[in-house]
Design an enzyme around this catalytic site. Structure first.
Site, PDB file in Angstrom:
ATOM      1  N   GLY A  49       0.767  -1.235   0.000  1.00 18.09           N
ATOM      2  CA  GLY A  49       0.000   0.000   0.000  1.00 18.09           C
ATOM      3  C   GLY A  49       0.799   1.287   0.000  1.00 18.09           C
ATOM      4  O   GLY A  49       0.375   2.282  -0.567  1.00 18.09           O
ATOM      5  N   GLU A 104       3.816   4.299   6.227  1.00 20.20           N
ATOM      6  CA  GLU A 104       2.546   3.587   6.008  1.00 20.20           C
ATOM      7  C   GLU A 104       1.630   4.415   5.108  1.00 20.20           C
ATOM      8  O   GLU A 104       1.688   5.645   5.111  1.00 20.20           O
ATOM      9  CB  GLU A 104       1.838   3.354   7.355  1.00 20.20           C
ATOM     10  CG  GLU A 104       2.095   1.990   7.976  1.00 20.20           C
ATOM     11  CD  GLU A 104       1.359   0.849   7.277  1.00 20.20           C
ATOM     12  OE1 GLU A 104       1.056   0.945   6.077  1.00 20.20           O
ATOM     13  OE2 GLU A 104       1.088  -0.155   7.952  1.00 20.20           O
ATOM     14  N   ASP A 105       0.764   3.728   4.391  1.00 22.25           N
ATOM     15  CA  ASP A 105      -0.266   4.428   3.619  1.00 22.25           C
ATOM     16  C   ASP A 105      -1.396   4.860   4.552  1.00 22.25           C
ATOM     17  O   ASP A 105      -1.879   5.987   4.486  1.00 22.25           O
ATOM     18  CB  ASP A 105      -0.801   3.547   2.477  1.00 22.25           C
ATOM     19  CG  ASP A 105      -1.228   2.149   2.931  1.00 22.25           C
ATOM     20  OD1 ASP A 105      -0.985   1.780   4.105  1.00 22.25           O
ATOM     21  OD2 ASP A 105      -1.813   1.414   2.112  1.00 22.25           O
ATOM     22  N   ASP A 108      -5.285   2.090  10.403  1.00 18.34           N
ATOM     23  CA  ASP A 108      -6.719   1.838  10.591  1.00 18.34           C
ATOM     24  C   ASP A 108      -6.912   1.326  12.022  1.00 18.34           C
ATOM     25  O   ASP A 108      -6.998   2.108  12.961  1.00 18.34           O
ATOM     26  CB  ASP A 108      -7.139   0.834   9.511  1.00 18.34           C
ATOM     27  CG  ASP A 108      -8.611   0.509   9.498  1.00 18.34           C
ATOM     28  OD1 ASP A 108      -9.272   0.676  10.526  1.00 18.34           O
ATOM     29  OD2 ASP A 108      -9.118   0.071   8.446  1.00 18.34           O
ATOM     30  N   LYS A 136      -7.084   6.730  10.402  1.00 17.63           N
ATOM     31  CA  LYS A 136      -8.506   6.593  10.773  1.00 17.63           C
ATOM     32  C   LYS A 136      -8.576   6.517  12.293  1.00 17.63           C
ATOM     33  O   LYS A 136      -8.615   5.425  12.865  1.00 17.63           O
ATOM     34  CB  LYS A 136      -9.085   5.300  10.194  1.00 17.63           C
ATOM     35  CG  LYS A 136      -9.309   5.278   8.711  1.00 17.63           C
ATOM     36  CD  LYS A 136     -10.102   4.016   8.350  1.00 17.63           C
ATOM     37  CE  LYS A 136      -9.977   3.664   6.898  1.00 17.63           C
ATOM     38  NZ  LYS A 136     -10.551   2.339   6.579  1.00 17.63           N
ATOM     39  N   PHE A 157     -13.968   3.455   4.130  1.00 12.75           N
ATOM     40  CA  PHE A 157     -13.060   2.669   3.298  1.00 12.75           C
ATOM     41  C   PHE A 157     -12.597   3.516   2.116  1.00 12.75           C
ATOM     42  O   PHE A 157     -13.410   4.082   1.389  1.00 12.75           O
ATOM     43  CB  PHE A 157     -13.750   1.401   2.811  1.00 12.75           C
ATOM     44  CG  PHE A 157     -12.838   0.499   2.038  1.00 12.75           C
ATOM     45  CD1 PHE A 157     -11.823  -0.195   2.674  1.00 12.75           C
ATOM     46  CD2 PHE A 157     -12.972   0.365   0.668  1.00 12.75           C
ATOM     47  CE1 PHE A 157     -10.962  -1.019   1.968  1.00 12.75           C
ATOM     48  CE2 PHE A 157     -12.117  -0.459  -0.060  1.00 12.75           C
ATOM     49  CZ  PHE A 157     -11.112  -1.146   0.594  1.00 12.75           C
ATOM     50  N   VAL A 158     -11.287   3.627   1.951  1.00 10.93           N
ATOM     51  CA  VAL A 158     -10.735   4.477   0.891  1.00 10.93           C
ATOM     52  C   VAL A 158      -9.844   3.673  -0.062  1.00 10.93           C
ATOM     53  O   VAL A 158      -9.234   2.679   0.348  1.00 10.93           O
ATOM     54  CB  VAL A 158      -9.940   5.669   1.484  1.00 10.93           C
ATOM     55  CG1 VAL A 158     -10.863   6.719   2.058  1.00 10.93           C
ATOM     56  CG2 VAL A 158      -8.937   5.201   2.545  1.00 10.93           C
ATOM     57  N   ASP A 164      -5.721  -0.304  -1.913  1.00 12.47           N
ATOM     58  CA  ASP A 164      -6.421  -1.208  -2.819  1.00 12.47           C
ATOM     59  C   ASP A 164      -7.806  -1.604  -2.328  1.00 12.47           C
ATOM     60  O   ASP A 164      -8.136  -1.492  -1.153  1.00 12.47           O
ATOM     61  CB  ASP A 164      -5.607  -2.495  -2.995  1.00 12.47           C
ATOM     62  CG  ASP A 164      -5.641  -3.377  -1.746  1.00 12.47           C
ATOM     63  OD1 ASP A 164      -5.274  -2.878  -0.666  1.00 12.47           O
ATOM     64  OD2 ASP A 164      -6.057  -4.549  -1.849  1.00 12.47           O
TER      65      ASP A 164
HETATM   66  P1  IMP Z   1      -4.558  -1.801  10.329  1.00  5.21           P
HETATM   67  O1  IMP Z   1      -3.687  -2.954  10.739  1.00  5.21           O
HETATM   68  O2  IMP Z   1      -6.025  -2.099  10.584  1.00  5.21           O
HETATM   69  O3  IMP Z   1      -4.137  -0.486  10.925  1.00  5.21           O
HETATM   70  O4  IMP Z   1      -4.485  -1.689   8.763  1.00  5.21           O
HETATM   71  C1  IMP Z   1      -3.368  -1.319   8.115  1.00  5.21           C
HETATM   72  C2  IMP Z   1      -3.348  -1.760   6.670  1.00  5.21           C
HETATM   73  O5  IMP Z   1      -4.657  -2.125   6.183  1.00  5.21           O
HETATM   74  C3  IMP Z   1      -2.909  -0.604   5.809  1.00  5.21           C
HETATM   75  O6  IMP Z   1      -1.524  -0.600   5.629  1.00  5.21           O
HETATM   76  C4  IMP Z   1      -3.658  -0.828   4.521  1.00  5.21           C
HETATM   77  O7  IMP Z   1      -2.893  -1.610   3.645  1.00  5.21           O
HETATM   78  C5  IMP Z   1      -4.916  -1.584   4.915  1.00  5.21           C
HETATM   79  N1  IMP Z   1      -6.096  -0.681   5.001  1.00  5.21           N
HETATM   80  C6  IMP Z   1      -6.632  -0.120   6.113  1.00  5.21           C
HETATM   81  N2  IMP Z   1      -7.691   0.663   5.833  1.00  5.21           N
HETATM   82  C7  IMP Z   1      -7.827   0.613   4.482  1.00  5.21           C
HETATM   83  C8  IMP Z   1      -8.729   1.268   3.555  1.00  5.21           C
HETATM   84  O8  IMP Z   1      -9.647   2.054   3.909  1.00  5.21           O
HETATM   85  N3  IMP Z   1      -8.534   0.975   2.244  1.00  5.21           N
HETATM   86  C9  IMP Z   1      -7.566   0.132   1.784  1.00  5.21           C
HETATM   87  N4  IMP Z   1      -6.686  -0.478   2.611  1.00  5.21           N
HETATM   88  C10 IMP Z   1      -6.814  -0.241   3.949  1.00  5.21           C
HETATM   89 MG    MG Z   2      -3.509  -3.065   1.897  1.00  2.00          MG
END
Ligand code: IMP
Ligand code: MG
Length: 187
Positions: A49, A104-105, A108, A136, A157-158, A164
């Site tokens: 990402g 990081e992108d 979440d 987020k 969700f983006v 992606d």
């Molecule tokens: P986390 O572990 O829930 O913080 O998620 C982190 C990873 O989930 C990010 O590096 C993204 O690759 C993916 N992700 C989280 N939210 C989104 C979204 O809204 N769209 C697409 N990918 C996401």
């Molecule tokens: Mg991802």
């Protein structure tokens, strides 16, 4: 590309334009360049990402730096974070005694960055910071301090600019958000 797109039957609306992203990325890179003056940090991009943000960010950084990548898997094809983090590509750079900046992108639930932080701290870096384009805040399940945040966004969700939906749409130049369902409508 217009203000609205449809992917797998889901409608997304324009959320952050490429101009806004570029301007904010430049600001973050300038802050990082000032904060790390005289040092040679290693930027660690989290695949897949962060690749687009990563390459735009480091090209705006004016100090010497190194790069490496780490690949985790957590989402599968879903739109909701499973928190089930696995490592798919390990680091190949020396972490011990180096200044590490994870790129990081999006943060979440925070579970991925929590996992990454613990992994890197085990190797005793000289310092550890995180830069993320999107955060987020309302979705956080674990709180990991974020040192540089591009945009705090609502829990939507983006896609696009590296993010992606079922492995696709990473190549969109702007970021689009899933449209909320409004009422029952006629469909
Ligand atoms: P986390 O572990 O829930 O913080 O998620 C982190 C990873 O989930 C990010 O590096 C993204 O690759 C993916 N992700 C989280 N939210 C989104 C979204 O809204 N769209 C697409 N990918 C996401
Ligand atoms: Mg991802």
């Amino acid at each position: 590309m217009g203000d609205e797109i449809t992917v797998n039957g889901d409608r997304f609306e324009l959320f952050l334009t490429e101009e806004k992203i570029r301007a904010r990325t430049k600001e973050l890179a300038q802050r990082i360049s000032t904060d790390y003056e005289g040092m040679v940090p290693i930027f660690i991009g989290i695949l897949n990402g962060s690749v687009i943000f990563f390459s735009d960010l480091i090209r705006e950084v004016s100090i010497e730096c190194e790069v490496d990548f780490l690949k985790l898997s957590s989402y599968g094809d879903a739109k909701i974070s499973s928190g089930n983090v696995r490592m798919l590509k390990e680091l190949n750079c020396p972490v011990t005694d180096h200044h590490i900046i994870v790129v990081e992108d999006i943060v979440d639930s925070g579970l991925s960055i929590d996992f990454i932080k613990k992994l890197i701290l085990q190797q005793y870096p000289k310092s550890f910071r995180v830069v993320t384009l999107l955060y987020k805040k309302e979705a956080a399940k674990v709180i990991v301090p974020l040192d540089y945040v591009g945009f705090e966004i609502p829990n939507r969700f983006v896609i696009g600019y590296g993010l992606d939906y079922a492995h696709k749409m990473r190549n969109l130049k702007s970021i689009y958000a899933l449209r909320e369902h409004r009422g029952t409508g006629s469909a």
